[in-house]
Design a protein around this motif. Structure first.
Motif, PDB file in Angstrom:
ATOM      1  N   GLU A 144       0.829  -1.209   0.000  1.00 26.34           N
ATOM      2  CA  GLU A 144       0.000   0.000   0.000  1.00 26.34           C
ATOM      3  C   GLU A 144       0.862   1.258   0.000  1.00 26.34           C
ATOM      4  OE1 GLU A 144      -2.314  -3.399   1.413  1.00 26.34           O
ATOM      5  OE2 GLU A 144      -0.436  -2.528   2.163  1.00 26.34           O
ATOM      6  N   ASP A 145       1.955   1.239   0.757  1.00 27.84           N
ATOM      7  CA  ASP A 145       2.888   2.369   0.745  1.00 27.84           C
ATOM      8  C   ASP A 145       3.448   2.584  -0.655  1.00 27.84           C
ATOM      9  OD1 ASP A 145       2.642   2.738   3.525  1.00 27.84           O
ATOM     10  OD2 ASP A 145       4.289   1.339   3.942  1.00 27.84           O
ATOM     11  N   VAL A 146       3.783   1.482  -1.317  1.00 24.61           N
ATOM     12  CA  VAL A 146       4.369   1.566  -2.656  1.00 24.61           C
ATOM     13  C   VAL A 146       3.332   2.043  -3.668  1.00 24.61           C
ATOM     14  CG1 VAL A 146       5.546   0.274  -4.473  1.00 24.61           C
ATOM     15  CG2 VAL A 146       6.052  -0.209  -2.069  1.00 24.61           C
ATOM     16  N   GLN A 147       2.109   1.571  -3.538  1.00 25.26           N
ATOM     17  CA  GLN A 147       1.035   2.034  -4.418  1.00 25.26           C
ATOM     18  C   GLN A 147       0.843   3.543  -4.292  1.00 25.26           C
ATOM     19  OE1 GLN A 147      -1.998  -0.559  -2.906  1.00 25.26           O
ATOM     20  NE2 GLN A 147      -1.799  -2.042  -4.574  1.00 25.26           N
ATOM     21  N   GLN A 148       0.869   4.039  -3.070  1.00 27.73           N
ATOM     22  CA  GLN A 148       0.709   5.474  -2.845  1.00 27.73           C
ATOM     23  C   GLN A 148       1.884   6.251  -3.427  1.00 27.73           C
ATOM     24  OE1 GLN A 148       0.138   6.589   1.248  1.00 27.73           O
ATOM     25  NE2 GLN A 148       0.157   8.776   0.826  1.00 27.73           N
ATOM     26  N   ALA A 149       3.105   5.754  -3.209  1.00 23.87           N
ATOM     27  CA  ALA A 149       4.289   6.432  -3.737  1.00 23.87           C
ATOM     28  C   ALA A 149       4.277   6.458  -5.255  1.00 23.87           C
ATOM     29  CB  ALA A 149       5.550   5.745  -3.228  1.00 23.87           C
ATOM     30  N   SER A 150       3.837   5.365  -5.866  1.00 25.03           N
ATOM     31  CA  SER A 150       3.766   5.288  -7.318  1.00 25.03           C
ATOM     32  C   SER A 150       2.743   6.255  -7.881  1.00 25.03           C
ATOM     33  CB  SER A 150       3.433   3.855  -7.749  1.00 25.03           C
ATOM     34  OG  SER A 150       3.307   3.758  -9.155  1.00 25.03           O
ATOM     35  N   ALA A 151       1.629   6.388  -7.190  1.00 22.15           N
ATOM     36  CA  ALA A 151       0.534   7.227  -7.681  1.00 22.15           C
ATOM     37  C   ALA A 151       0.744   8.707  -7.429  1.00 22.15           C
ATOM     38  CB  ALA A 151      -0.779   6.775  -7.046  1.00 22.15           C
ATOM     39  N   SER A 152       1.359   9.034  -6.276  1.00 25.27           N
ATOM     40  CA  SER A 152       1.417  10.436  -5.861  1.00 25.27           C
ATOM     41  C   SER A 152       2.818  11.003  -5.728  1.00 25.27           C
ATOM     42  CB  SER A 152       0.687  10.598  -4.522  1.00 25.27           C
ATOM     43  OG  SER A 152       1.423   9.951  -3.483  1.00 25.27           O
ATOM     44  N   GLY A 153       3.840  10.146  -5.776  1.00 19.31           N
ATOM     45  CA  GLY A 153       5.199  10.640  -5.555  1.00 19.31           C
ATOM     46  C   GLY A 153       5.486  10.950  -4.102  1.00 19.31           C
ATOM     47  N   SER A 154       4.753  10.346  -3.188  1.00 16.10           N
ATOM     48  CA  SER A 154       4.942  10.593  -1.756  1.00 16.10           C
ATOM     49  C   SER A 154       6.292  10.103  -1.255  1.00 16.10           C
ATOM     50  CB  SER A 154       3.819   9.930  -0.958  1.00 16.10           C
ATOM     51  OG  SER A 154       3.746   8.539  -1.230  1.00 16.10           O
ATOM     52  N   ALA A 155       6.912   9.202  -1.989  1.00 16.31           N
ATOM     53  CA  ALA A 155       8.264   8.727  -1.677  1.00 16.31           C
ATOM     54  C   ALA A 155       8.955   8.395  -2.997  1.00 16.31           C
ATOM     55  CB  ALA A 155       8.231   7.500  -0.763  1.00 16.31           C
ATOM     56  N   VAL A 156      10.287   8.457  -2.985  1.00 15.07           N
ATOM     57  CA  VAL A 156      11.063   8.072  -4.157  1.00 15.07           C
ATOM     58  C   VAL A 156      11.147   6.547  -4.202  1.00 15.07           C
ATOM     59  CG1 VAL A 156      13.303   8.208  -5.302  1.00 15.07           C
ATOM     60  CG2 VAL A 156      12.422  10.188  -4.050  1.00 15.07           C
ATOM     61  N   LEU A 157      10.799   5.961  -5.331  1.00 13.53           N
ATOM     62  CA  LEU A 157      10.912   4.513  -5.512  1.00 13.53           C
ATOM     63  C   LEU A 157      12.202   4.213  -6.251  1.00 13.53           C
ATOM     64  CD1 LEU A 157       7.261   3.651  -6.638  1.00 13.53           C
ATOM     65  CD2 LEU A 157       8.303   3.145  -4.423  1.00 13.53           C
ATOM     66  N   ILE A 158      13.027   3.361  -5.662  1.00 14.62           N
ATOM     67  CA  ILE A 158      14.301   2.972  -6.277  1.00 14.62           C
ATOM     68  C   ILE A 158      14.243   1.500  -6.646  1.00 14.62           C
ATOM     69  CG2 ILE A 158      16.743   2.530  -5.821  1.00 14.62           C
ATOM     70  CD1 ILE A 158      16.887   5.097  -4.312  1.00 14.62           C
ATOM     71  N   ILE A 217      12.289   7.390   0.946  1.00 20.70           N
ATOM     72  CA  ILE A 217      12.790   6.516  -0.118  1.00 20.70           C
ATOM     73  C   ILE A 217      12.339   5.087   0.155  1.00 20.70           C
ATOM     74  CG2 ILE A 217      14.857   5.570  -1.241  1.00 20.70           C
ATOM     75  CD1 ILE A 217      16.287   8.183  -0.510  1.00 20.70           C
ATOM     76  N   ILE A 218      11.826   4.434  -0.876  1.00 16.63           N
ATOM     77  CA  ILE A 218      11.455   3.019  -0.802  1.00 16.63           C
ATOM     78  C   ILE A 218      12.281   2.269  -1.844  1.00 16.63           C
ATOM     79  CG2 ILE A 218       9.607   1.330  -1.073  1.00 16.63           C
ATOM     80  CD1 ILE A 218       7.624   3.509  -0.257  1.00 16.63           C
ATOM     81  N   VAL A 219      12.999   1.255  -1.392  1.00 13.05           N
ATOM     82  CA  VAL A 219      13.901   0.512  -2.262  1.00 13.05           C
ATOM     83  C   VAL A 219      13.341  -0.884  -2.511  1.00 13.05           C
ATOM     84  CG1 VAL A 219      16.308  -0.197  -2.624  1.00 13.05           C
ATOM     85  CG2 VAL A 219      15.800   1.768  -1.155  1.00 13.05           C
ATOM     86  N   TYR A 220      13.411  -1.323  -3.762  1.00 19.90           N
ATOM     87  CA  TYR A 220      12.968  -2.678  -4.087  1.00 19.90           C
ATOM     88  C   TYR A 220      13.874  -3.280  -5.147  1.00 19.90           C
ATOM     89  CZ  TYR A 220      10.739  -1.250  -8.546  1.00 19.90           C
ATOM     90  OH  TYR A 220      10.495  -0.808  -9.831  1.00 19.90           O
ATOM     91  N   CYS A 221      13.692  -4.574  -5.378  1.00 19.44           N
ATOM     92  CA  CYS A 221      14.439  -5.290  -6.423  1.00 19.44           C
ATOM     93  C   CYS A 221      13.492  -6.354  -6.970  1.00 19.44           C
ATOM     94  CB  CYS A 221      15.728  -5.878  -5.858  1.00 19.44           C
ATOM     95  SG  CYS A 221      15.470  -6.958  -4.420  1.00 19.44           S
ATOM     96  N   GLY A 222      13.973  -7.573  -7.155  1.00 18.63           N
ATOM     97  CA  GLY A 222      13.110  -8.642  -7.613  1.00 18.63           C
ATOM     98  C   GLY A 222      12.356  -9.315  -6.483  1.00 18.63           C
TER      99      GLY A 222
END
Length: 266
Positions: A144-158, A217-222
């Protein structure tokens, strides 16, 4: 090596070859090292969501660590032979459980061996200890945090994967190719220099110069493993609001409604 509170954790593991890590441990390891398996010891069983390497239950993980002789007062030094990728995952897990005294050995086991430092096939006796959990939920980002960041830019997704997987040009592991919309690409291996050692603080600050120190900042990989070197690198560079999306891309695509982007982000 001989200080009683130090525990060496051998975390060598190869995706697609799950027995290779333990076999290489049996062939030779740093004296006193225990072996921890990414999938058997430090991940929950795979289910519909959670990604390919779901986070282990904190109580179950604490029990496994205690049985291996890792206690609340232990200093853990994690190493692998995968450029510190796996060792960084163990670093993150222990920090998530509230254990601060954990370190990643610079370079990898091969460098240790090539330097003619001691190697053994002896398996140490593991004396059970007691490991207290002080969970740090602020280190973790939910879908849910990632969905919000993706939609609104509330956090940088790396996105920590290599550029071709990020762009959707190839996908050798997961069912869909591409990246989370809005994410920027910082390949995890770029935290290392040409010699395979961790870059210094100045180089890491330069690497992330386009990011604000106050940004979330939210960091992800595979699957939440190779993102962890980027989490360490960001912390070393002075970023304080960094979260791991543990399920990562393999969790994101398990939800039908989640969008997929390809190519480069503008």
């Amino acid at each position: 090596m001989h200080e009683p509170d130090v525990v060496f954790a051998d975390y060598r593991f190869l995706l697609g070859q799950p027995e290779t890590g333990r076999k290489t441990y049996e062939v030779g390891h740093i004296p006193g090292s225990i072996y921890l398996d990414l999938e058997k010891d430090l991940s929950s069983p795979v289910s519909a969501h959670g990604g390919r390497h779901p986070l282990p239950d904190p109580a179950a993980l604490a029990s496994r660590l205690a049985k291996a002789g890792i206690g609340s007062n232990s200093r853990i030094i994690a190493y692998d032979d995968q450029g510190c990728m796996n060792a960084s995952r163990l670093w993150w897990l222990l920090r998530y459980l509230g254990h601060e005294q954990v370190y990643v050995m610079d370079e990898s086991f091969s460098a240790w061996q090539n330097a003619k430092f001691p190697v053994t096939t002896d398996v140490p006796v593991q004396i059970p200890s007691s490991f207290d959990v002080k969970l740090q939920p602020q280190m973790l980002a939910s879908v849910e945090d990632v969905q919000q960041a993706s939609a609104s830019g509330s956090a940088v997704l790396i996105d920590s994967r290599d550029a071709r997987r990020y762009a959707g040009l190839e996908e050798p592991i997961d069912a869909k190719a591409g990246h989370i919309p809005g994410a920027v690409n910082y390949f995890w291996k770029d935290v290392l220099n040409a010699d395979g050692r961790w870059s210094g603080v100045e180089a890491l600050e330069e690497r992330f110069v386009k990011l604000g120190k106050d940004d979330g900042i939210i960091v992800y990989c595979g699957s939440g493993v190779s993102a962890c070197p980027n989490v360490i690198a960001l912390e070393e560079a002075g970023f304080t609001n960094v979260k791991l999306y543990s399920g990562s891309w393999s969790d994101w695509i398990s939800y039908e409604g989640n969008a997929v982007a390809t190519g480069e982000e503008i």
